[in-house]
Design a protein around this motif. Structure first.
Motif, PDB file in Angstrom:
ATOM      1  N   TYR A 224       0.818  -1.205   0.000  1.00  0.00           N
ATOM      2  CA  TYR A 224       0.000   0.000   0.000  1.00  0.00           C
ATOM      3  C   TYR A 224       0.858   1.264   0.000  1.00  0.00           C
ATOM      4  O   TYR A 224       1.983   1.273   0.476  1.00  0.00           O
ATOM      5  CB  TYR A 224      -0.897   0.056   1.246  1.00  0.00           C
ATOM      6  N   LEU A 231      -5.939   5.413   0.163  1.00  0.00           N
ATOM      7  CA  LEU A 231      -4.990   4.308   0.101  1.00  0.00           C
ATOM      8  C   LEU A 231      -4.961   3.767  -1.325  1.00  0.00           C
ATOM      9  O   LEU A 231      -5.999   3.687  -1.995  1.00  0.00           O
ATOM     10  CB  LEU A 231      -5.425   3.201   1.064  1.00  0.00           C
ATOM     11  N   THR A 252      -6.901  -5.492   2.252  1.00  0.00           N
ATOM     12  CA  THR A 252      -6.899  -4.117   2.756  1.00  0.00           C
ATOM     13  C   THR A 252      -6.358  -4.175   4.180  1.00  0.00           C
ATOM     14  O   THR A 252      -6.361  -5.245   4.809  1.00  0.00           O
ATOM     15  CB  THR A 252      -8.304  -3.482   2.767  1.00  0.00           C
ATOM     16  N   ARG A 276     -13.043   2.996   2.152  1.00  0.00           N
ATOM     17  CA  ARG A 276     -12.100   1.956   2.561  1.00  0.00           C
ATOM     18  C   ARG A 276     -10.700   2.516   2.805  1.00  0.00           C
ATOM     19  O   ARG A 276      -9.762   1.765   3.031  1.00  0.00           O
ATOM     20  CB  ARG A 276     -12.019   0.872   1.485  1.00  0.00           C
ATOM     21  N   GLY A 277     -10.570   3.828   2.741  1.00  0.00           N
ATOM     22  CA  GLY A 277      -9.290   4.455   3.040  1.00  0.00           C
ATOM     23  C   GLY A 277      -9.117   4.652   4.530  1.00  0.00           C
ATOM     24  O   GLY A 277      -9.673   3.909   5.343  1.00  0.00           O
ATOM     25  N   LEU A 286     -10.241   3.714  -0.987  1.00  0.00           N
ATOM     26  CA  LEU A 286      -9.206   2.772  -1.410  1.00  0.00           C
ATOM     27  C   LEU A 286      -9.258   2.672  -2.932  1.00  0.00           C
ATOM     28  O   LEU A 286     -10.304   2.379  -3.512  1.00  0.00           O
ATOM     29  CB  LEU A 286      -9.447   1.397  -0.788  1.00  0.00           C
TER      30      LEU A 286
END
Length: 323
Positions: A224, A231, A252, A276-277, A286
């Protein structure tokens, strides 16, 4: 950029005391002062001496410089590693009590100096011109940069950290003191954010202790990269997954997720997973960037499959180039 050996510039040993460094500087500064010296390149030499003295006279700058110096020779190509200032505890209040160099001041120092102690090294605490707290200050704050895992920012964590701070011994030589602290890393912490540990600084003139400010930096991760709250992850996909579409599992920091790969995807296509970040009141996203990976043609059967594809598909990826 070339590494500068400041000890070599002043003609002193690495273990030299502050008094020895001061005497060496004064002697050479008189010799190469532009107003009195007739030697070629005296002005440049005089600036180089001043730069070396600026670093070696200061216990904190000198200790930070010494952490890198043992691995380099004068004139070698040099690039400061991203984690070089982590775990290093220093005094002074930055940025509140510090300042940036103006153009005239900056001209007195080389790019090498700037990369370590100037604007290019934000976060290591050694900005040129940074002020120290006055002796009348009620407390003396300390600062340090620490490296944490990206996963810690998703879940929060409690970590043991070790900090080193420089001081001078009775003979004027720099020695390192070490201490360990148990630190709570809050969920959603961001790079550049500072955590305040009350009373963990140095005693001030009134007997009270200042605070310790820990500046957060993320460790480089194999998968990542973080940009602000977002992300980014590169996800390898097989050619048939990209061409036909597929349901794949992607990692993740918070756990595995199912991702739909649209049919006809190409390398570089980005899929956005909202929220999702990095956790926050408004969480980041994300971004999954696809990378089509070809199977190796290392055995006769695989090679034959590639020849069959070439014959039946008759695909020319350079057609748009007219070739």
């Amino acid at each position: 950029m070339r590494y500068k050996d400041y000890y070599q510039v002043l003609g002193v040993e690495r273990g030299a005391s502050v008094d020895e460094i001061k005497r060496a500087y004064r002697k050479l500064a008189r010799k190469y002062h532009p107003d009195v010296s007739k030697e070629s390149g005296a002005e440049e030499r005089f600036k180089e001496l001043g730069e070396a003295y600026e670093v070696l006279k200061d216990p904190e700058k000198r200790a930070a410089y010494d952490r890198l110096g043992s691995r380099y020779q004068a004139g070698q190509e040099f690039q400061p590693p991203p984690d070089w200032g982590s775990g290093f505890e220093f005094s002074g209040a930055r940025p509140a009590g510090g300042r940036r160099m103006d153009a005239e001041e900056a001209a007195a120092f080389s790019d090498f100096f700037e990369s370590l102690f100037g604007g290019a090294a934000r976060g290591n605490g050694f900005e040129a011109g940074a002020g120290r707290q006055s002796r009348a200050a009620p407390a003396a704050d300390h600062h340090a940069r620490i490296l944490i895992d990206i996963e810690d920012a998703y879940t929060g964590a409690e970590r043991n950290i070790t900090l080193q701070s420089p001081t001078q011994d009775a003979s004027g030589r720099v020695v390192m003191r070490e201490r360990s602290l148990r630190v709570q890393i809050p969920r959603g912490v961001r790079e550049g954010q500072r955590l305040r540990l009350a009373g963990q600084g140095a005693p001030g003139a009134d007997g009270r202790s200042g605070d310790l400010y820990l500046e957060i930096q993320f460790k480089p991760h194999a998968w990542y990269r973080m940009v602000d709250k977002d992300l980014y992850l590169t996800l390898p996909v097989a050619p048939w997954e990209a061409a036909l579409g597929a349901q794949l599992t992607a990692p993740t920091p918070a756990g595995k997720v199912e991702v739909s790969i649209p049919a006809g995807s190409q390398t570089g296509r980005k899929l956005r997973l909202r929220g999702r970040g990095l956790p926050a009141a408004e969480p980041g996203d994300l971004y999954i960037e696809l990378k089509v990976v070809l199977p190796p043609a290392e055995d006769p059967k695989a090679a034959e499959l590639y020849r069959k594809m070439a014959a039946e598909l008759r695909f020319n990826p350079r057609l748009h180039l007219g070739v």
